[in-house]
Design a protein around this motif. Structure first.
Motif, mmCIF file in Angstrom:
data_model
loop_
_atom_site.group_PDB
_atom_site.id
_atom_site.type_symbol
_atom_site.label_atom_id
_atom_site.label_comp_id
_atom_site.label_asym_id
_atom_site.label_seq_id
_atom_site.Cartn_x
_atom_site.Cartn_y
_atom_site.Cartn_z
ATOM 1 N N ASP A 76 -33.626 -79.764 44.350
ATOM 2 C CA ASP A 76 -32.224 -80.186 44.416
ATOM 3 C C ASP A 76 -31.263 -79.029 44.658
ATOM 4 N N LEU A 77 -31.783 -77.822 44.596
ATOM 5 C CA LEU A 77 -30.913 -76.647 44.708
ATOM 6 C C LEU A 77 -30.141 -76.627 46.024
ATOM 7 N N ARG A 78 -30.809 -76.921 47.112
ATOM 8 C CA ARG A 78 -30.149 -76.864 48.423
ATOM 9 C C ARG A 78 -29.000 -77.872 48.508
ATOM 10 N N SER A 79 -29.219 -79.090 48.054
ATOM 11 C CA SER A 79 -28.141 -80.082 48.126
ATOM 12 C C SER A 79 -26.993 -79.719 47.184
ATOM 13 N N LYS A 80 -27.307 -79.197 46.012
ATOM 14 C CA LYS A 80 -26.254 -78.814 45.068
ATOM 15 C C LYS A 80 -25.413 -77.654 45.614
ATOM 16 N N THR A 81 -26.059 -76.690 46.254
ATOM 17 C CA THR A 81 -25.290 -75.584 46.830
ATOM 18 C C THR A 81 -24.479 -76.049 48.031
ATOM 19 N N ASN A 82 -24.993 -77.029 48.779
ATOM 20 C CA ASN A 82 -24.222 -77.571 49.903
ATOM 21 C C ASN A 82 -22.954 -78.260 49.409
ATOM 22 N N SER A 133 -16.984 -77.631 48.953
ATOM 23 C CA SER A 133 -15.753 -77.688 48.165
ATOM 24 C C SER A 133 -14.963 -76.378 48.240
ATOM 25 N N LEU A 134 -15.570 -75.337 48.819
ATOM 26 C CA LEU A 134 -14.863 -74.060 49.001
ATOM 27 C C LEU A 134 -14.060 -74.152 50.289
ATOM 28 N N LEU A 135 -12.752 -74.180 50.157
ATOM 29 C CA LEU A 135 -11.888 -74.405 51.307
ATOM 30 C C LEU A 135 -11.475 -73.118 52.007
ATOM 31 N N LEU A 136 -11.511 -72.007 51.293
ATOM 32 C CA LEU A 136 -11.067 -70.751 51.884
ATOM 33 C C LEU A 136 -12.239 -70.055 52.576
ATOM 34 N N PRO A 137 -12.102 -69.739 53.854
ATOM 35 C CA PRO A 137 -13.196 -69.092 54.591
ATOM 36 C C PRO A 137 -13.672 -67.793 53.945
ATOM 37 N N LYS A 138 -12.752 -67.070 53.305
ATOM 38 C CA LYS A 138 -13.146 -65.805 52.676
ATOM 39 C C LYS A 138 -14.102 -66.041 51.517
ATOM 40 N N ASP A 139 -14.119 -67.232 50.952
ATOM 41 C CA ASP A 139 -15.032 -67.579 49.867
ATOM 42 C C ASP A 139 -16.309 -68.229 50.385
ATOM 43 N N LYS A 140 -16.167 -69.080 51.372
ATOM 44 C CA LYS A 140 -17.282 -69.910 51.829
ATOM 45 C C LYS A 140 -18.423 -69.088 52.435
ATOM 46 N N ALA A 141 -18.127 -68.196 53.355
ATOM 47 C CA ALA A 141 -19.179 -67.458 54.070
ATOM 48 C C ALA A 141 -20.054 -66.625 53.134
ATOM 49 N N PRO A 142 -19.478 -65.821 52.218
ATOM 50 C CA PRO A 142 -20.348 -65.043 51.333
ATOM 51 C C PRO A 142 -21.204 -65.908 50.403
ATOM 52 N N VAL A 143 -20.656 -67.018 49.934
ATOM 53 C CA VAL A 143 -21.425 -67.907 49.051
ATOM 54 C C VAL A 143 -22.578 -68.538 49.835
ATOM 55 N N LEU A 144 -22.319 -68.956 51.063
ATOM 56 C CA LEU A 144 -23.389 -69.508 51.908
ATOM 57 C C LEU A 144 -24.491 -68.484 52.147
ATOM 58 N N ASP A 145 -24.097 -67.253 52.441
ATOM 59 C CA ASP A 145 -25.079 -66.192 52.682
ATOM 60 C C ASP A 145 -25.920 -65.923 51.433
ATOM 61 N N ALA A 146 -25.286 -65.889 50.276
ATOM 62 C CA ALA A 146 -26.010 -65.651 49.027
ATOM 63 C C ALA A 146 -26.973 -66.802 48.735
ATOM 64 N N ALA A 147 -26.546 -68.030 48.996
ATOM 65 C CA ALA A 147 -27.421 -69.189 48.786
ATOM 66 C C ALA A 147 -28.637 -69.113 49.705
ATOM 67 N N LYS A 148 -28.428 -68.704 50.944
ATOM 68 C CA LYS A 148 -29.547 -68.566 51.885
ATOM 69 C C LYS A 148 -30.552 -67.537 51.387
ATOM 70 N N GLU A 149 -30.063 -66.479 50.766
ATOM 71 C CA GLU A 149 -30.961 -65.463 50.206
ATOM 72 C C GLU A 149 -31.825 -66.058 49.097
ATOM 73 N N VAL A 150 -31.231 -66.865 48.236
ATOM 74 C CA VAL A 150 -31.984 -67.510 47.157
ATOM 75 C C VAL A 150 -33.053 -68.423 47.752
ATOM 76 N N PHE A 151 -32.679 -69.219 48.760
ATOM 77 C CA PHE A 151 -33.646 -70.122 49.389
ATOM 78 C C PHE A 151 -34.792 -69.344 50.020
ATOM 79 N N GLN A 152 -34.458 -68.236 50.659
ATOM 80 C CA GLN A 152 -35.487 -67.419 51.294
ATOM 81 C C GLN A 152 -36.435 -66.852 50.236
#
Length: 148
Positions: A79-85, A90-109
């Protein structure tokens, strides 16, 4: 001569407008509302619950219980992938969204690498990837906006 005075007046008006525009205060940086922060915290809580279960994965790796390592990654952590999605949406500011997405991808990897190591019965590699996954989880959580 009259045309010359109009040019001078036009230049003076342009300078005055430029001066007044430069004296204006900058717009405040965009932020999240309290409702948005509560929604982010709600999504984060679900991910924290999964992070808290990572100790179970560590125990399975130490026991070299490879079947249950695979089951745990695809079961409870599935469920981790859907929860992080949901969280990143819900992160509306681009300055927040991109780093969080990148960090989540690292966890998945990292989890995928643990899965590969489990398939190869490689305890050392699985342990190393587990350590990286924990560090990447911590990075992920540090990037999520919090209420003040």
């Amino acid at each position: 001569m009259m045309l010359n005075k109009r040019s001078i007046v036009a230049w003076m008006m342009a300078l005055l407008v430029a001066f007044l525009a430069s004296c204006g205060s900058p717009a405040p940086p965009p932020t999240y509302s309290d409702a948005q922060l509560q929604k982010i915290e709600q999504y984060t809580a679900g991910i924290v619950a999964l992070r808290d279960r990572m100790d179970e994965l560590k125990t399975l790796i130490q026991k070299e219980d490879w079947v249950n390592v695979d089951t745990f990654i695809h079961g409870p952590l599935g469920d981790l992938r859907s929860k992080t999605n949901y969280l990143t949406q819900s992160l509306l500011l681009p300055k927040d969204k991109a780093p969080v997405l990148d960090a989540a991808k690292e966890v998945f990897q990292d989890l995928e690498e643990i899965d590969v190591a489990a398939a190869a019965n490689d305890k050392l590699q699985a342990t190393n990837e587990y350590t990286k996954a924990i560090a990447d989880f911590d990075t992920f959580f540090s990037l999520i906006p919090k209420s003040n």
